[in-house]
Design an enzyme around this catalytic site. Structure first.
Site, PDB file in Angstrom:
ATOM      1  N   SER A 146     -41.662 -26.577  -0.837  1.00  0.00           N
ATOM      2  CA  SER A 146     -42.995 -26.844  -0.356  1.00  0.00           C
ATOM      3  C   SER A 146     -43.067 -28.481  -0.763  1.00  0.00           C
ATOM      4  CB  SER A 146     -43.805 -25.944  -1.009  1.00  0.00           C
ATOM      5  OG  SER A 146     -45.121 -26.425  -0.705  1.00  0.00           O
ATOM      6  N   TYR A 158     -47.933 -21.241  -7.840  1.00  0.00           N
ATOM      7  CA  TYR A 158     -47.329 -21.679  -6.655  1.00  0.00           C
ATOM      8  C   TYR A 158     -46.375 -23.065  -6.843  1.00  0.00           C
ATOM      9  CZ  TYR A 158     -46.203 -22.391  -1.630  1.00  0.00           C
ATOM     10  OH  TYR A 158     -45.357 -22.545  -0.299  1.00  0.00           O
TER      11      TYR A 158
HETATM   12  P1  NAI Z   1     -45.552 -16.058   5.661  1.00  0.00           P
HETATM   13  O1  NAI Z   1     -46.654 -15.581   4.684  1.00  0.00           O
HETATM   14  O2  NAI Z   1     -45.782 -15.902   7.011  1.00  0.00           O
HETATM   15  O3  NAI Z   1     -44.234 -15.345   5.352  1.00  0.00           O
HETATM   16  C1  NAI Z   1     -43.682 -15.115   4.204  1.00  0.00           C
HETATM   17  C2  NAI Z   1     -42.922 -13.869   4.179  1.00  0.00           C
HETATM   18  O4  NAI Z   1     -42.276 -13.662   3.010  1.00  0.00           O
HETATM   19  C3  NAI Z   1     -43.827 -12.866   4.640  1.00  0.00           C
HETATM   20  O5  NAI Z   1     -42.923 -12.015   5.768  1.00  0.00           O
HETATM   21  C4  NAI Z   1     -43.686 -11.866   3.603  1.00  0.00           C
HETATM   22  O6  NAI Z   1     -43.641 -10.423   3.882  1.00  0.00           O
HETATM   23  C5  NAI Z   1     -42.586 -12.075   3.056  1.00  0.00           C
HETATM   24  N1  NAI Z   1     -42.262 -11.665   1.435  1.00  0.00           N
HETATM   25  C6  NAI Z   1     -43.341 -11.966   0.333  1.00  0.00           C
HETATM   26  N2  NAI Z   1     -42.660 -11.258  -0.835  1.00  0.00           N
HETATM   27  C7  NAI Z   1     -41.582 -10.876  -0.502  1.00  0.00           C
HETATM   28  C8  NAI Z   1     -40.567 -10.140  -1.310  1.00  0.00           C
HETATM   29  N3  NAI Z   1     -40.731  -9.822  -2.396  1.00  0.00           N
HETATM   30  N4  NAI Z   1     -39.424  -9.740  -0.516  1.00  0.00           N
HETATM   31  C9  NAI Z   1     -39.306 -10.305   0.769  1.00  0.00           C
HETATM   32  N5  NAI Z   1     -40.173 -10.890   1.522  1.00  0.00           N
HETATM   33  C10 NAI Z   1     -41.329 -11.136   1.080  1.00  0.00           C
HETATM   34  O7  NAI Z   1     -45.580 -17.629   5.116  1.00  0.00           O
HETATM   35  P2  NAI Z   1     -44.796 -18.783   5.692  1.00  0.00           P
HETATM   36  O8  NAI Z   1     -45.564 -20.009   5.650  1.00  0.00           O
HETATM   37  O9  NAI Z   1     -43.945 -18.443   6.904  1.00  0.00           O
HETATM   38  O10 NAI Z   1     -43.734 -19.159   4.493  1.00  0.00           O
HETATM   39  C11 NAI Z   1     -42.324 -18.939   4.308  1.00  0.00           C
HETATM   40  C12 NAI Z   1     -41.852 -20.003   3.361  1.00  0.00           C
HETATM   41  O11 NAI Z   1     -42.272 -21.269   3.433  1.00  0.00           O
HETATM   42  C13 NAI Z   1     -42.316 -19.588   1.965  1.00  0.00           C
HETATM   43  O12 NAI Z   1     -41.249 -19.735   0.965  1.00  0.00           O
HETATM   44  C14 NAI Z   1     -43.587 -20.575   1.678  1.00  0.00           C
HETATM   45  O13 NAI Z   1     -43.892 -20.816   0.336  1.00  0.00           O
HETATM   46  C15 NAI Z   1     -43.059 -21.731   2.225  1.00  0.00           C
HETATM   47  N6  NAI Z   1     -44.000 -22.908   2.701  1.00  0.00           N
HETATM   48  C16 NAI Z   1     -44.980 -22.437   3.542  1.00  0.00           C
HETATM   49  C17 NAI Z   1     -45.849 -23.570   3.784  1.00  0.00           C
HETATM   50  C18 NAI Z   1     -47.016 -23.202   5.272  1.00  0.00           C
HETATM   51  O14 NAI Z   1     -47.684 -24.345   5.140  1.00  0.00           O
HETATM   52  N7  NAI Z   1     -47.149 -22.285   5.531  1.00  0.00           N
HETATM   53  C19 NAI Z   1     -45.784 -24.807   3.170  1.00  0.00           C
HETATM   54  C20 NAI Z   1     -44.671 -24.997   2.403  1.00  0.00           C
HETATM   55  C21 NAI Z   1     -43.753 -23.912   1.975  1.00  0.00           C
END
Ligand code: NAI
Length: 268
Positions: A146, A158
């Site tokens: 991130s 985070y």
């Molecule tokens: P999101 O919330 O849509 O997706 C995250 C997914 O991780 C969800 O489907 C959730 O069920 C799953 N998850 C959570 N805990 C879990 C566990 N214990 N085991 C398995 N799966 C689990 O969010 P997004 O944005 O798609 O995030 C994806 C990655 O990108 C994350 O690592 C997030 O930190 C990172 N990120 C997101 C940003 C954004 O602006 N959306 C910016 C920078 C990084």
């Protein structure tokens, strides 16, 4: 480039035919976008997330889905056993699962702190520790960091977890390089997903104001970078950190400075 061009996941897809790639947190957002893009590049994707049932974003796609809580070391071992029994040559892992918790340093609860670190750091460590032994030379691991890993964002758990993920990436790249396994980390900026849908509106506005491209990003714009890193097109790239953030990290607040100066004195 129009919004629909940006959302087109078939842009610039590298060749990944026949490669088995595990993607965590693939129920929606960036994980689902990556899983779908890798699938269209010919990879045999094993999409995973918390729910037992196939998530809506993946239904009807033919993509293989299974439940995997990344904090559960036994679940990782079960997945490894499954891949071995099926003789699926594993070539890639995307440690995408992540959670945020928007508490500041003077408010953060210890339980929330531990939960965020368990998913965002230990989850990725368990994935690498368990699956790297199954990977042949030429394999690639991509961690999803991130922009919070590059400076001091206020959600302290985070931010800390993503900085730790950088350490894990560099350490794993050093250790696994001699086996021909590459490990890289990408740093998305503000990407429109469920995670950012819960952010305060002012956070989105401030983020755009500090981003040279003056917009937020789409999940597919991260997925294309992930696919590149998993492919042989990135064969000499390991231990790298790549922001995919519209220039936010590069500008490091200088855009704010430039905009303020331009507003006060257009000739300065
Ligand atoms: P999101 O919330 O849509 O997706 C995250 C997914 O991780 C969800 O489907 C959730 O069920 C799953 N998850 C959570 N805990 C879990 C566990 N214990 N085991 C398995 N799966 C689990 O969010 P997004 O944005 O798609 O995030 C994806 C990655 O990108 C994350 O690592 C997030 O930190 C990172 N990120 C997101 C940003 C954004 O602006 N959306 C910016 C920078 C990084």
């Amino acid at each position: 480039m129009s919004e629909s061009d940006l959302a087109d996941s078939t842009r610039a897809i590298p060749e990944l035919t026949g490669r088995t790639i595990v993607v965590t947190g693939a129920a929606g957002g960036q994980g689902a976008a990556a899983a779908l893009l890798l699938d269209s590049a010919g990879a045999r994707v094993v999409a995973t997330d918390l729910s037992a049932a196939t998530p809506a974003a993946l239904r009807g796609t033919g993509l293989r889905y299974r439940r995997l809580d990344v904090t559960d070391s036994r679940a990782w071992r079960d997945l490894a056993g499954e891949l071995e029994r099926e003789s699926l040559p594993l070539r890639g892992l995307v440690n995408n699962a992540g959670i945020t918790w928007r508490s500041r340093i003077l408010e953060v609860d210890e339980g929330d702190w531990n939960r965020v670190l368990a998913v965002n750091v230990s989850g990725a460590m368990l994935g690498i520790r368990t699956l790297a032994p199954l990977m042949a030379a030429g394999s690639s691991i991509v961690n999803i960091g991130s922009i919070a890993a590059l400076n001091g964002h206020y959600p302290v758990a985070y931010t800390t977890s993503k900085w730790a993920l950088r350490g894990l990436t560099h350490s794993a790249a050093t250790e696994l390089g001699p086996r021909g396994i590459r490990v890289n980390i990408v740093h998305p900026g503000f990407i429109e997903t469920d995670m950012t849908a819960t952010a305060p509106a002012v956070m989105r506005e401030a983020q755009i104001a500090l981003t040279p491209l003056e917009r937020t990003g789409l999940a597919n714009e991260v997925a294309t970078l992930v696919a590149f890193l998993l492919s042989d097109a990135a064969s000499y790239l390991t231990g790298a950190e790549i922001p995919v953030d519209g220039g936010f990290a590069s500008s490091a607040g200088a855009k704010y400075l430039a905009d303020r100066i331009a507003a006060s004195s257009p000739t300065a």
